[in-house]
Design a protein around this motif. Structure first.
Motif, PDB file in Angstrom:
ATOM      1  N   GLY A  85     -83.796  -9.244   1.369  1.00 33.06           N
ATOM      2  CA  GLY A  85     -84.184  -7.952   2.424  1.00 33.06           C
ATOM      3  C   GLY A  85     -83.168  -6.886   2.266  1.00 33.06           C
ATOM      4  N   ALA A  86     -83.504  -5.885   2.956  1.00 34.59           N
ATOM      5  CA  ALA A  86     -82.770  -4.533   2.911  1.00 34.59           C
ATOM      6  C   ALA A  86     -82.526  -4.140   4.292  1.00 34.59           C
ATOM      7  N   ASP A  87     -81.356  -3.658   4.390  1.00 30.72           N
ATOM      8  CA  ASP A  87     -80.837  -2.863   5.599  1.00 30.72           C
ATOM      9  C   ASP A  87     -80.090  -1.851   5.357  1.00 30.72           C
ATOM     10  N   GLY A  88     -80.884  -0.690   5.523  1.00 32.03           N
ATOM     11  CA  GLY A  88     -80.370   0.635   5.161  1.00 32.03           C
ATOM     12  C   GLY A  88     -80.304   0.804   3.720  1.00 32.03           C
ATOM     13  N   GLY A  89     -79.151   1.094   3.220  1.00 35.11           N
ATOM     14  CA  GLY A  89     -78.883   1.272   1.618  1.00 35.11           C
ATOM     15  C   GLY A  89     -78.383   0.000   1.391  1.00 35.11           C
ATOM     16  N   TYR A  90     -78.633  -1.128   2.027  1.00 31.95           N
ATOM     17  CA  TYR A  90     -77.952  -2.503   1.392  1.00 31.95           C
ATOM     18  C   TYR A  90     -79.204  -3.364   1.042  1.00 31.95           C
ATOM     19  N   VAL A  91     -79.482  -3.577  -0.106  1.00 29.67           N
ATOM     20  CA  VAL A  91     -80.375  -4.483  -0.536  1.00 29.67           C
ATOM     21  C   VAL A  91     -79.812  -6.066  -0.678  1.00 29.67           C
ATOM     22  N   TYR A  92     -80.362  -7.154  -0.233  1.00 29.29           N
ATOM     23  CA  TYR A  92     -79.409  -8.250  -0.373  1.00 29.29           C
ATOM     24  C   TYR A  92     -80.172  -9.417  -0.524  1.00 29.29           C
ATOM     25  N   LEU A  93     -79.622 -10.432  -1.299  1.00 30.36           N
ATOM     26  CA  LEU A  93     -80.226 -12.035  -1.119  1.00 30.36           C
ATOM     27  C   LEU A  93     -79.422 -12.723  -0.430  1.00 30.36           C
ATOM     28  N   ALA A  94     -79.889 -13.782   0.512  1.00 32.00           N
ATOM     29  CA  ALA A  94     -79.205 -14.856   1.173  1.00 32.00           C
ATOM     30  C   ALA A  94     -79.404 -16.111   0.461  1.00 32.00           C
ATOM     31  N   MET A  95     -78.258 -16.685  -0.140  1.00 38.02           N
ATOM     32  CA  MET A  95     -78.218 -17.696  -1.018  1.00 38.02           C
ATOM     33  C   MET A  95     -77.445 -19.105  -0.345  1.00 38.02           C
ATOM     34  N   GLU A  96     -77.584 -20.168  -0.852  1.00 33.25           N
ATOM     35  CA  GLU A  96     -76.975 -21.183  -0.681  1.00 33.25           C
ATOM     36  C   GLU A  96     -75.474 -21.190  -0.976  1.00 33.25           C
ATOM     37  N   TYR A  97     -74.568 -21.593  -0.182  1.00 32.70           N
ATOM     38  CA  TYR A  97     -73.140 -21.271  -0.123  1.00 32.70           C
ATOM     39  C   TYR A  97     -72.442 -22.487  -0.774  1.00 32.70           C
ATOM     40  N   VAL A  98     -71.699 -22.281  -2.192  1.00 35.48           N
ATOM     41  CA  VAL A  98     -71.227 -23.354  -2.773  1.00 35.48           C
ATOM     42  C   VAL A  98     -69.873 -23.308  -2.562  1.00 35.48           C
ATOM     43  N   GLU A  99     -69.113 -24.358  -1.741  1.00 34.50           N
ATOM     44  CA  GLU A  99     -67.638 -24.156  -1.499  1.00 34.50           C
ATOM     45  C   GLU A  99     -66.884 -24.650  -2.545  1.00 34.50           C
ATOM     46  N   GLY A 100     -66.234 -24.011  -3.474  1.00 34.61           N
ATOM     47  CA  GLY A 100     -65.558 -24.474  -4.641  1.00 34.61           C
ATOM     48  C   GLY A 100     -65.191 -23.278  -5.514  1.00 34.61           C
ATOM     49  N   CYS A 101     -65.785 -23.064  -6.783  1.00 34.76           N
ATOM     50  CA  CYS A 101     -65.328 -22.277  -7.486  1.00 34.76           C
ATOM     51  C   CYS A 101     -66.038 -22.074  -8.621  1.00 34.76           C
ATOM     52  N   THR A 102     -65.990 -20.862  -9.753  1.00 35.64           N
ATOM     53  CA  THR A 102     -66.641 -21.029 -11.066  1.00 35.64           C
ATOM     54  C   THR A 102     -66.188 -21.461 -11.969  1.00 35.64           C
ATOM     55  N   LEU A 103     -66.945 -21.839 -13.023  1.00 39.09           N
ATOM     56  CA  LEU A 103     -66.305 -22.325 -14.454  1.00 39.09           C
ATOM     57  C   LEU A 103     -65.377 -21.354 -14.918  1.00 39.09           C
ATOM     58  N   ARG A 104     -65.502 -20.014 -14.743  1.00 37.43           N
ATOM     59  CA  ARG A 104     -64.622 -18.893 -15.399  1.00 37.43           C
ATOM     60  C   ARG A 104     -63.170 -19.135 -14.594  1.00 37.43           C
ATOM     61  N   ASP A 105     -63.269 -19.609 -13.183  1.00 33.54           N
ATOM     62  CA  ASP A 105     -62.055 -19.880 -12.321  1.00 33.54           C
ATOM     63  C   ASP A 105     -61.236 -21.096 -13.220  1.00 33.54           C
ATOM     64  N   LEU A 106     -61.949 -22.101 -13.130  1.00 30.71           N
ATOM     65  CA  LEU A 106     -61.669 -23.540 -13.776  1.00 30.71           C
ATOM     66  C   LEU A 106     -61.032 -23.119 -15.179  1.00 30.71           C
ATOM     67  N   LEU A 107     -61.736 -22.411 -16.049  1.00 27.69           N
ATOM     68  CA  LEU A 107     -60.840 -22.353 -17.423  1.00 27.69           C
ATOM     69  C   LEU A 107     -59.840 -21.459 -17.295  1.00 27.69           C
ATOM     70  N   ARG A 108     -59.916 -20.427 -16.404  1.00 24.03           N
ATOM     71  CA  ARG A 108     -58.501 -19.468 -16.128  1.00 24.03           C
ATOM     72  C   ARG A 108     -57.387 -20.379 -15.566  1.00 24.03           C
ATOM     73  N   GLU A 109     -57.650 -21.296 -14.910  1.00 22.97           N
ATOM     74  CA  GLU A 109     -56.680 -22.339 -14.265  1.00 22.97           C
ATOM     75  C   GLU A 109     -56.109 -23.233 -15.306  1.00 22.97           C
ATOM     76  N   ARG A 110     -57.199 -24.277 -15.972  1.00 21.30           N
ATOM     77  CA  ARG A 110     -56.989 -25.115 -16.924  1.00 21.30           C
ATOM     78  C   ARG A 110     -56.625 -24.653 -18.514  1.00 21.30           C
ATOM     79  N   GLY A 111     -57.258 -23.660 -18.897  1.00 24.58           N
ATOM     80  CA  GLY A 111     -57.102 -23.286 -20.265  1.00 24.58           C
ATOM     81  C   GLY A 111     -58.158 -23.662 -21.327  1.00 24.58           C
ATOM     82  N   ALA A 112     -58.351 -25.058 -20.972  1.00 23.44           N
ATOM     83  CA  ALA A 112     -59.376 -25.893 -21.805  1.00 23.44           C
ATOM     84  C   ALA A 112     -59.644 -26.922 -21.091  1.00 23.44           C
ATOM     85  N   LEU A 113     -60.865 -27.735 -21.432  1.00 26.22           N
ATOM     86  CA  LEU A 113     -60.990 -29.021 -20.793  1.00 26.22           C
ATOM     87  C   LEU A 113     -61.324 -29.928 -21.884  1.00 26.22           C
ATOM     88  N   GLN A 114     -61.099 -31.347 -21.421  1.00 22.29           N
ATOM     89  CA  GLN A 114     -61.591 -32.335 -22.205  1.00 22.29           C
ATOM     90  C   GLN A 114     -62.781 -32.447 -22.628  1.00 22.29           C
TER      91      GLN A 114
END
Length: 641
Positions: A85-114
């Motif tokens: 939807g839209a509210d004034g100048g804001y256009v938005y999507l309401a999506m499922e909330y995933v509690e956790g992190c992104t793969l980018r965060d994981l790589l930044r934290e771990r450096g590399a994976l097994q």
């Protein structure tokens, strides 16, 4: 200073429903917030387009396409979209909330994976992409930022904002690319086209990055990275991680091949190949700890395509430092002049034809840019002012202040309020002669079509009139009506005169005619039963097979629907005609004791009545002699003495 404190949306109630609680991440086109749906009392993710882009119709269209595309993909590894939807100048999507992190965060934290964890994540990503590819959709912006890993270990693919149907042209007419530099396939850069194999290429780059902790191509500018995509193969991961299995090198080489014909055709095919490679590897090869890995071991657990164990030793904030890396963001990029190979590359071998063409294009672009600057600075040209989302009067004043003329066109818009500017021709910042005219396209507001009145029309005629009005006939339900003829329309939902978006569905309620109570005709002869049903406004139909019953032969044994049921005019009542009672042979029971006689008669299908003269219990007579026939279920009397 914490920039989140300056975010105007924090603490606000968007669209009267979504309370914005915290900022999760900032991307090139939108910001993602954690929010509370006050209507359903659930936490979700709110993706809000940057206001500077929300006035651009093409970006809004792409944003809405994300909602529709993700909604089509009901898959456990795809982030669900609940609302748009839209509210004034804001256009938005309401999506499922995933509690956790992104793969980018994981790589930044771990450096590399097994390898085991890398393949677990890749298989989950391919499961999601496979569903999209089977639906002939291409993601076009696969990267670690768009791979979410929940605290429960579940992997989900997000951001289908650049999705397009397979085979469609994906470059802008202005010669620009939309995507993330580090993961663009060579054909996207060269030709602006992307099919399912472009997603496969991006997965190959991500696999290399998970195995080694670094991207296969790097540079200080996007142009340098694009040049490497075009002219250099993705190196073998084992060159950076000694001891890595050769099968993983081959998988990366095939998945990230520069020639799309050498790659798997889509994510479904690649998922099968990844499964085969995984089966061929030993536990030692799967659990190899890369030198770049930090805190590996058991913490880097396995994750599966649907339900997985966690890969995190601890949560990593998504809005971590470094998230503004321009090579990791979805961006609108001019198709760059690809830099020529350096002196070392020129020595001893001939420059590839594609590089020669790139050099020529670069030189021509530089010359053209110089001439353009001179021409613009000569005073004959200026730039179109930015007036998008202004009111008509404000836009006219801004154009006049720029020394230009204006003219007005009008069109409907679902996102821009009535009376405000949707677009300009030429577009914002484009070159225009100093005495030129700017066409201002002003919003008429959302286009609405009035639902036509079709009461008392036949169903076919009502459908025709609804389609002629620019709407679509929807679901048909039927009701009893004493006022509207059977088969004619009682009403529409929504009601006649209501404004609806063009193409919206209109439900129809059709009359079943007047309510009729079905009369009882069981026991009547067939002719009389037919006549009574006809007089009641019903039709009679006789079942082909007759049945034994207590009713006389030729009379009605049973009816459907039953007496007292509610039916409509011309509904059919099915009659089953009786063959009369079924006659069965009566067993002879004289001389038997009472219990034996009763059992024999009941087994034959008769009711038994006992008359006692003496108490000895022996049957000496029966009402129907043994061997004779009597109706099944009729009563037989026995005398006992």
């Amino acid at each position: 200073m914490d920039t989140t404190l300056q975010d105007p949306l924090l603490g606000q109630l968007l669209d009267g429903r979504y309370r914005v609680e915290a900022r999760i991440a900032v991307g090139g086109m939108a910001t993602v917030y954690r929010a509370l749906d006050t209507r359903l009392d659930r936490v979700l993710a709110l993706k809000v387009m940057h206001p500077s882009l929300a006035v651009d119709g093409s970006f809004v269209e792409r944003f809405i396409r994300e909602a529709k595309s993700a909604a089509r993909l009901a898959h456990p590894n795809v982030v669900g979209v609940f609302d748009q939807g839209a509210d004034g100048g804001y256009v938005y999507l309401a999506m499922e909330y995933v509690e956790g992190c992104t793969l980018r965060d994981l790589l930044r934290e771990r450096g590399a994976l097994q390898p085991r964890a890398a393949l677990d994540i890749l298989q989950a990503v391919l499961a999601a992409l496979g569903a999209a590819h089977l639906d002939r959709l291409v993601h076009r912006d696969m990267k670690p930022e768009n791979v979410l890993i929940g605290d429960d270990g579940r992997v989900k693919v997000a951001d289908f904002g650049l999705v397009r149907a397979v085979g469609q042209q994906t470059s802008a007419s202005t010669g620009s690319l939309l995507g993330t530099v580090s993961y663009l396939a060579p054909e996207q850069i060269e030709h602006g086209t992307a099919d399912a194999r472009a997603d496969v290429y991006a997965c190959g780059v991500m696999l290399y990055e998970m195995l080694t902790g670094a991207k296969p191509h790097s540079g200080d500018t996007p142009a340098q990275v694009l040049h490497q995509h075009l002219n250099e193969d993705v190196p073998a991961p084992s060159a950076a991680v000694p001891g890595l299995a050769g099968a993983l090198d081959a998988l990366v080489a095939r998945t990230a091949a520069r020639d799309p014909r050498r790659r798997p055709a889509d994510a479904v095919e690649l998922l099968a190949e990844v499964g085969a490679v995984r089966q061929a590897l030993t536990d030692g090869q799967l659990d190899l700890l890369p030198p770049a890995a930090v805190g590996g071991g058991a913490g880097a657990g396995a994750v599966g395509p649907e339900d997985s164990t966690a890969v995190l030793s601890r949560r990593v904030p998504r809005d971590a430092a470094g998230a503004d890396d321009s090579l990791n963001r979805t961006s609108v990029l001019p198709v760059p002049p690809v830099p020529p190979a350096g002196p070392a590359a020129r020595t001893g071998r001939r420059m590839p034809r594609r590089s020669v063409q790139a050099v020529v294009v670069a030189v021509l672009l530089v010359l053209g840019a110089g001439l353009g600057v001179w021409y613009i600075n000569s005073g004959q040209f200026t730039r179109t002012p930015g007036v998008l989302s202004m009111t008509e009067s404000e836009a006219k004043r801004a154009v006049e202040e720029a020394g230009l003329d204006w003219k007005v066109a009008r069109e409907h818009s679902e996102t821009v309020p009535k009376g405000r500017v949707v677009s300009t021709d030429p577009g914002r910042g484009e070159r225009i002669r100093s005495n030129g005219t700017v066409t201002l396209t002003v919003s008429r507001g959302p286009e609405r079509v009035e639902v036509p009145g079709v009461k008392d029309a036949s169903l076919a005629d009502a459908r025709r009139r609804i389609k002629a009005a620019g709407l679509e006939p929807g679901m048909v339900t039927r009701e009893f009506s004493g006022d509207v003829e059977r088969g004619s329309v009682i009403r529409t939902e929504p009601a006649a005169g209501t404004g609806r978006r063009p193409g919206a569905a209109v439900a129809l309620v059709v009359s079943k005619g007047e309510r009729i109570e079905v009369p009882g005709v069981v026991g009547e002869d067939e002719g009389t039963a037919r006549q009574r049903l006809t007089e009641a406004g019903l039709k009679a139909e006789v079942a082909p097979e007759r049945v034994f019953s207590e009713e006389e032969e030729g009379s009605v044994a049973r009816q459907s629907p039953a007496q007292g049921s509610v039916a409509a005019e011309d509904d059919t009542v099915t009659l089953t005609v009786s063959k009369g009672p079924e006659l069965v042979e009566v067993p002879g029971v004289e001389g038997l004791d009472e219990s034996e006689a009763r059992q024999a008669l009941e087994d034959a299908g008769f009711e038994v009545r006992v008359r006692k003269v003496f108490i000895t219990g022996t049957v000496f007579d029966q009402s129907v002699d043994g061997g004779e026939r009597a109706p099944r279920g009729s009563e037989i009397t026995i005398w006992v003495r």
